[in-house]
Design a protein around this motif. Structure first.
Motif, mmCIF file in Angstrom:
data_model
loop_
_atom_site.group_PDB
_atom_site.id
_atom_site.type_symbol
_atom_site.label_atom_id
_atom_site.label_comp_id
_atom_site.label_asym_id
_atom_site.label_seq_id
_atom_site.Cartn_x
_atom_site.Cartn_y
_atom_site.Cartn_z
ATOM 1 N N SER A 1 0.847 -1.205 0.000
ATOM 2 C CA SER A 1 0.000 0.000 0.000
ATOM 3 C C SER A 1 0.878 1.249 0.000
ATOM 4 C CB SER A 1 -0.911 0.011 1.227
ATOM 5 O OG SER A 1 -1.752 -1.114 1.211
ATOM 6 N N HIS A 2 1.978 1.194 0.782
ATOM 7 C CA HIS A 2 2.890 2.347 0.828
ATOM 8 C C HIS A 2 3.525 2.568 -0.551
ATOM 9 C CE1 HIS A 2 5.657 5.297 2.319
ATOM 10 N NE2 HIS A 2 6.704 4.587 1.919
ATOM 11 N N ALA A 3 3.912 1.459 -1.200
ATOM 12 C CA ALA A 3 4.540 1.543 -2.524
ATOM 13 C C ALA A 3 3.593 2.199 -3.517
ATOM 14 C CB ALA A 3 4.928 0.150 -3.001
ATOM 15 N N GLU A 4 2.329 1.762 -3.504
ATOM 16 C CA GLU A 4 1.352 2.327 -4.456
ATOM 17 C C GLU A 4 1.039 3.788 -4.114
ATOM 18 O OE1 GLU A 4 0.288 1.148 -7.295
ATOM 19 O OE2 GLU A 4 1.432 -0.691 -7.021
ATOM 20 N N GLN A 5 1.093 4.094 -2.805
ATOM 21 C CA GLN A 5 0.845 5.469 -2.374
ATOM 22 C C GLN A 5 1.937 6.405 -2.926
ATOM 23 O OE1 GLN A 5 -1.733 6.685 -1.080
ATOM 24 N NE2 GLN A 5 -0.945 8.741 -0.750
ATOM 25 N N CYS A 6 3.181 5.894 -3.010
ATOM 26 C CA CYS A 6 4.298 6.706 -3.546
ATOM 27 C C CYS A 6 4.031 7.137 -4.978
ATOM 28 C CB CYS A 6 5.604 5.894 -3.530
ATOM 29 S SG CYS A 6 6.183 5.519 -1.881
ATOM 30 N N LEU A 7 3.276 6.305 -5.718
ATOM 31 C CA LEU A 7 3.067 6.581 -7.144
ATOM 32 C C LEU A 7 1.963 7.610 -7.394
ATOM 33 C CD1 LEU A 7 3.292 2.913 -8.476
ATOM 34 C CD2 LEU A 7 5.061 4.652 -8.604
ATOM 35 N N THR A 8 1.209 7.969 -6.348
ATOM 36 C CA THR A 8 0.089 8.907 -6.572
ATOM 37 C C THR A 8 0.597 10.334 -6.791
ATOM 38 O OG1 THR A 8 -0.145 9.095 -4.178
ATOM 39 C CG2 THR A 8 -1.656 7.593 -5.303
ATOM 40 N N GLY A 9 1.862 10.617 -6.376
ATOM 41 C CA GLY A 9 2.387 11.987 -6.525
ATOM 42 C C GLY A 9 3.000 12.272 -7.885
ATOM 43 N N LEU A 10 2.839 11.359 -8.841
ATOM 44 C CA LEU A 10 3.454 11.551 -10.168
ATOM 45 C C LEU A 10 2.801 12.706 -10.920
ATOM 46 C CD1 LEU A 10 3.646 7.830 -11.302
ATOM 47 C CD2 LEU A 10 5.572 9.264 -10.751
ATOM 48 N N GLN A 11 3.641 13.454 -11.680
ATOM 49 C CA GLN A 11 3.110 14.561 -12.484
ATOM 50 C C GLN A 11 3.653 14.452 -13.895
ATOM 51 O OE1 GLN A 11 4.517 17.848 -10.240
ATOM 52 N NE2 GLN A 11 2.727 17.917 -8.888
ATOM 53 N N GLU A 12 2.806 14.818 -14.855
ATOM 54 C CA GLU A 12 3.252 14.769 -16.261
ATOM 55 C C GLU A 12 4.401 15.748 -16.485
ATOM 56 O OE1 GLU A 12 0.578 15.029 -19.462
ATOM 57 O OE2 GLU A 12 -0.717 13.412 -18.752
ATOM 58 N N ASP A 13 5.311 15.365 -17.359
ATOM 59 C CA ASP A 13 6.462 16.188 -17.772
ATOM 60 C C ASP A 13 7.502 16.398 -16.669
ATOM 61 O OD1 ASP A 13 5.236 16.465 -20.258
ATOM 62 O OD2 ASP A 13 4.122 18.233 -19.596
ATOM 63 N N ASN A 14 7.293 15.775 -15.507
ATOM 64 C CA ASN A 14 8.316 15.885 -14.448
ATOM 65 C C ASN A 14 8.946 14.506 -14.283
ATOM 66 O OD1 ASN A 14 9.877 16.417 -12.273
ATOM 67 N ND2 ASN A 14 8.255 17.371 -11.037
ATOM 68 N N TYR A 15 9.962 14.219 -15.137
ATOM 69 C CA TYR A 15 10.449 12.836 -15.227
ATOM 70 C C TYR A 15 11.414 12.481 -14.097
ATOM 71 C CZ TYR A 15 8.525 13.759 -19.821
ATOM 72 O OH TYR A 15 7.683 14.122 -20.829
ATOM 73 N N SER A 16 12.159 13.462 -13.591
ATOM 74 C CA SER A 16 13.113 13.129 -12.526
ATOM 75 C C SER A 16 12.363 12.756 -11.248
ATOM 76 C CB SER A 16 14.054 14.304 -12.268
ATOM 77 O OG SER A 16 13.281 15.449 -11.944
ATOM 78 N N SER A 17 11.267 13.485 -10.937
ATOM 79 C CA SER A 17 10.484 13.133 -9.740
ATOM 80 C C SER A 17 9.780 11.785 -9.956
ATOM 81 C CB SER A 17 9.470 14.221 -9.400
ATOM 82 O OG SER A 17 8.342 14.121 -10.246
ATOM 83 N N ALA A 18 9.399 11.516 -11.216
ATOM 84 C CA ALA A 18 8.767 10.212 -11.515
ATOM 85 C C ALA A 18 9.735 9.082 -11.218
ATOM 86 C CB ALA A 18 8.331 10.163 -12.981
#
Length: 961
Positions: free
Chosen positions: A568-585
């Motif tokens: 659940s924690h792992a999937e929660q980490c992925l909710t903060g993804l933003q388009e065009d921001n590849y380093s944070s992805a």
């Protein structure tokens, strides 16, 4: 609730050592040989459990022969116990190998002077009819016993005659006249006639036999008009028609005639019961006239109980093809068209009946008509259905009685069906459900929440404005700690998770956690966390799993909860993804992978030999590999900036003739990436094929993961590797496909969006430009932003199916090879048993089992000369249909080459739709191929330089044949 608490993580199975098959049989045999009657009986009644545990022929054969001995020499009480065991273990009878010996021991008792012993023997023979259908001595004994003066013996003979008639055509033909004479004979008492008549239901082996039986039954119905005789005869008539099929329309007319004209309520009830049977079995044989006649009878009857029965038949028919036949009347028949809506008139009349059952059938008929006749303009009918459903909802939700709850279930099922077929009605249905929730009883509230969740899963109809009502109710319920309240907490939380499609607000999370702390037990909190994981609310799920970690008694449960918390924690980490921001992805995916690796270690620790958690481990490993592949793809796209193509790239491309070399090293990296995604898609396909027991939502989830891999590999090919030949036809979305969940809806919308983007870029710009890499990165981020849904099968196994194989010959020691001469073939017998859990065939049933046998040469012991490849291996496949969950077949294998061969037998199952599922198991044995003595002798003589003698030459000439 205790039953539902039995999860797949059941007790680890540590306990006393189980006895093996032989020891268990010897233990029971000791009891059979005891001098005390009580111990003998106890031993006999424990046999069914033994058969269930060790369902292979070798044990069952020995056990039944021992029971036959007890039957032969024991007293009548012991014989009765053996009879009961035989009847309980009917599906194991065909595994008896020495049928003759078994029958001989049982049959010897038929010559006893004791009529009770003879009666028990007849019942025993009747119970064994499936394995001895054509035994003439058994047929003769049954015919003789029908003339006995002892009632017990005659009744046993009737039981045996019925069983043999069902199995043997010869017996049925031979006994038919005898039965008809006895039924028509004046000397036969009426109660005996009533027992003899049902035998005629088995006279369906050929048309002439069925026809003569029908004539006899027709005579009986008119000759003996007493209520009991008419009821038994009519029911036998129906069962005979249902088996012989050709006479079903006549039978429907006969039953409708009795329903209309016979004044006796008991006969009318029987006619309704039989019409229901025929409506379920063969709805396509019902003509418009039949349904019309039934409607008229229902409109005219003054009795509620009969009206309810007739409506139940009509509601069964309304869900089948019969309803379309009813409405598609012949053109030009104006009179019949006007009357054809008697069914609608009846349903509308009954919708508001004061009897709940009648009203439920009325609204079900209206719902089914609205759902199945969509081409007609049925707007008033839809409104009637909705009003009727709302009225029933108000009535039943206030009542706590079992009858009201059953009616409420029918009402809510109709609501879900209606909304699925007519989405424009969803708003009013949902509003009426929400309005009723506050005043309803707890039992009704639970069912209504299930209904709301089912509707909201199909259509996003629960707006944020409705959440307030739900939260108020949640606060109110949380103050009590009864079992019903706990169940209601879970149901309400599920509706809240479904309705808040995006992330949960902090306020909602606080309320849910507060109520759980106040009034719930750990099991309720776990179930709510599980629902949160299914709906993609991973932050809520993680907090709940964290709070439960210290509340479990077993380390396996601790590791299980810890793994769920990490996922659940792992999937929660992925909710903060933003388009065009590849380093944070990249950093989000790295963080998620860290948690996933911790989780998989915990999950492996949670597995036990009895519960290996193979699906869960497989699913999570694939998720880890998919995240790594996504991360690698983003890095590859970034490499266009960090490592652009060299200046001589164009020259290299021209000399090598490979245009892609212009792009530099990124082209090879993209090729590897595409292959990796294709490989992942194949692995998801394998996981799908191995999940025979999974529910459809879980399988759909696995399928969506597979499709996302194929989508990315297709995008790489279409944008970079081969833009010229990329086709978008096969990937175009199918708009008609019905979406079952919010997760699927969001994934499909991402798929369509990505395909549109790729198609718009394709062939416009030469690869590889920053537009291409940005498109790929955005596709990856869009897929990762959809919160992953952990479906039911990840937590709960509702259907359990496994196959147990036994090979013969089999070595005493598994590592020891079986010796075979190289000039002989090995006959490998494969037997198998299909084992089920508590709900067999809940999602899919086994139609046949596919057995694949292959052998590979492991080590050669003979001369090292060239060997043709086909003689080094055996590869065979057979399909067998299990009967009573047992199957067996044989393979003939060649081992021409001397040495050790490894034989692998792998089973897979084929369901009723013809889909192959790789369920396993896989069994391995070793075979040592030895040189035959004569060839060995000839070879030795040749080595010593002695010419073979004349006799040996002659023998070798014969040995060729």
């Amino acid at each position: 609730m205790a039953a539902s608490a039995k999860s797949f993580l059941a007790d680890a199975g540590y306990g006393e050592q189980e006895l093996d098959a032989n020891s268990a049989l010897m233990e029971l045999d000791k009891g059979l040989r005891s001098g005390k009657l009580g111990e003998q009986c106890e031993a006999v009644v424990r046999f069914p459990r033994l058969f269930q545990k060790y369902p292979f022929p070798i044990l069952i054969n020995s056990a039944f022969l021992k029971l036959a001995d007890v039957f032969r020499v024991g007293n009548n009480f012991l014989r009765l116990c053996v009879l009961k065991v035989t009847q309980q273990s009917e599906k194991h009878l065909e595994k008896i190998l020495n049928v003759d010996e078994f029958v001989k021991r049982v049959f010897s008792v038929i010559h006893s002077n004791d009529p009770v012993a003879r009666a028990i023997t007849l019942r025993m023979l009747g119970s064994m009819a499936s394995i001895i259908p054509e035994r003439k001595n058994a047929h003769h004994s049954i015919r003789q016993s029908l003339d006995s003066h002892d009632n017990v013996e005659v009744e046993a003979a009737i039981f045996a005659a019925a069983n043999f008639s069902a199995q043997s055509k010869d017996f049925a033909v031979g006994i038919c006249n005898k039965i008809s004479e006895m039924i028509q004979g004046l000397a036969t008492p009426v109660d005996l006639k009533l027992k003899l008549i049902p035998i005629l239901q088995h006279m369906h082996h050929d048309a002439s036999l069925a026809s003569s039986s029908r004539q006899l039954l027709q005579q009986l119905v008119t000759s003996y008009p007493s209520t009991k005789m008419v009821i038994v005869t009519l029911h036998t008539f129906t069962l005979l028609a249902a088996s012989s099929l050709v006479d079903i329309p006549k039978q429907i007319q006969l039953l409708l005639q009795y329903l209309k004209n016979d004044p006796r309520k008991a006969v009318k009830r029987l006619a309704i019961q039989d019409l229901k049977l025929l409506a379920n079995k063969t709805p396509h044989t019902w003509s418009r006239e039949n349904i019309q006649a039934l409607c008229e009878s229902a409109l005219n009857t003054p009795y509620d109980s009969l009206k309810m029965g007739m409506l139940s038949v009509l509601s069964t028919l309304s869900g089948t093809i019969a309803i379309k036949q009813y409405f598609s009347s012949a053109p030009g028949a104006a009179a019949t068209t006007a009357r054809s809506f008697d069914l609608v008139k009846l349903a509308q009349e009954c919708c508001y009946h004061n009897n709940r059952g009648i009203a439920a059938h009325g609204v079900r008929i209206l719902t089914n008509i609205s759902a199945s006749c969509q081409e007609k303009d049925l707007l008033p009918l839809e409104q009637d259905a909705v009003f009727g459903l709302e009225a029933l909802l108000v009535l039943c939700s206030q009542d706590d009685s079992p009858g009201a709850q059953a009616t409420l279930k029918i009402t809510l099922t109709c609501m879900v069906k209606l909304v699925k077929c007519r989405p424009h009605l969803s708003q009013s249905v949902v509003e009426s459900l929400l309005a009723q929730l506050h005043s309803a009883q707890d039992n009704a509230r639970i069912l209504m929440c299930h209904c709301l969740a089912a509707i909201a899963m199909q259509l996003p109809v629960l707006a944020d404005g409705m959440l307030g009502d739900l939260m108020d109710l949640y606060k109110l319920i949380g103050q009590s700690a009864t079992d019903k309240k706990q169940e209601l907490l879970v149901s309400l939380a599920t509706v809240i998770f479904v309705s808040s499609q995006k992330a949960l607000s902090t306020e909602i999370k606080t309320v849910i956690k507060q109520q759980l702390e106040n009034a719930s037990n750990g099991w309720t909190a776990y179930r709510i966390a599980r629902q949160a994981s299914r709906m993609g609310n991973h932050d809520m799920a993680r907090e709940l799993y964290q709070s439960l970690l210290t509340q479990v008694a077993s380390e396996h449960f601790y590791f299980w909860l810890n793994s769920l918390k990490e996922f659940s924690h792992a999937e929660q980490c992925l909710t903060g993804l933003q388009e065009d921001n590849y380093s944070s992805a990249l950093s989000c995916v790295a963080e998620a992978l860290k948690s996933y690796h911790k989780g998989i270690a915990s999950l492996t620790a949670a597995s036990t030999p009895l519960n290996p958690l193979s699906f869960q481990c497989g699913f999570v490993k694939l998720r880890i590999d998919l995240l790594q592949a996504f991360s690698q793809l983003i890095c590859t796209c970034n490499s266009l900036k960090t490592s652009p193509p060299p200046a001589i790239a164009t020259t290299i491309a021209m000399t090598s003739g490979n245009d892609l070399q212009r792009c530099g090293r990124i082209s090879n990296q993209m090729k590897h990436s595409m292959e990796e995604f294709r490989n992942l898609a194949t692995r998801y396909g394998d996981l799908y094929q191995s999940s025979f027991d999974a529910d459809s939502a879980t399988l759909r989830n696995v399928e969506l993961q597979q499709q996302s891999c194929l989508l990315i590999s297709h995008a790489i090919e279409a944008l970079i590797l081969d833009p010229e030949s990329a086709s978008f036809q096969e990937y175009s979305s199918n708009g008609a496909a019905h979406v079952e969940s919010e997760y699927e809806r969001r994934m499909m919308s991402v798929f369509n969006h990505v395909l549109e983007e790729v198609e718009s870029l394709n062939r416009k710009y030469a690869p590889v430009s920053y537009l291409h890499t940005a498109c790929l990165c955005n596709a990856v981020i869009a897929l990762l932003k959809v919160p992953l849904s952990f479906q039911r099968y990840f937590f709960q196994k509702l259907q359990s199916t496994s196959i147990k194989l036994a090979l013969s010959p089999s070595p005493r020691n598994p590592a020891e090879p079986i010796a075979v001469q190289n000039n002989q073939q090995l006959a490998l017998k494969v037997e198998g048993v299909v084992q089920h859990g508590s709900k067999p065939g809940l999602f899919r049933k086994i139609q046949s089992v596919c057995l694949n046998v292959s052998s590979v040469l492991q080590s050669k012991s003979g001369q090292d000369y060239k060997i043709p490849l086909d003689s080094m291996t055996n590869e065979m496949e057979q399909r067998v249909e299990p009967h009573n969950d047992y199957f067996s077949t044989q393979f003939l294998l060649n081992f021409v080459i001397l040495g050790t061969h490894n034989i692998t037998v792998e089973s897979s199952v084929i369901d009723s739709n013809g889909i192959v599922w790789k369920t396993g198991p896989k069994t391995t044995i070793f075979v040592k191929s030895l040189e035959d003595p004569y060839s060995q002798q000839v070879r030795l003589q040749q080595q010593q330089g002695q010419p073979p003698s004349q006799q040996q030459q002659q023998r070798s000439a014969y040995s060729r044949f």
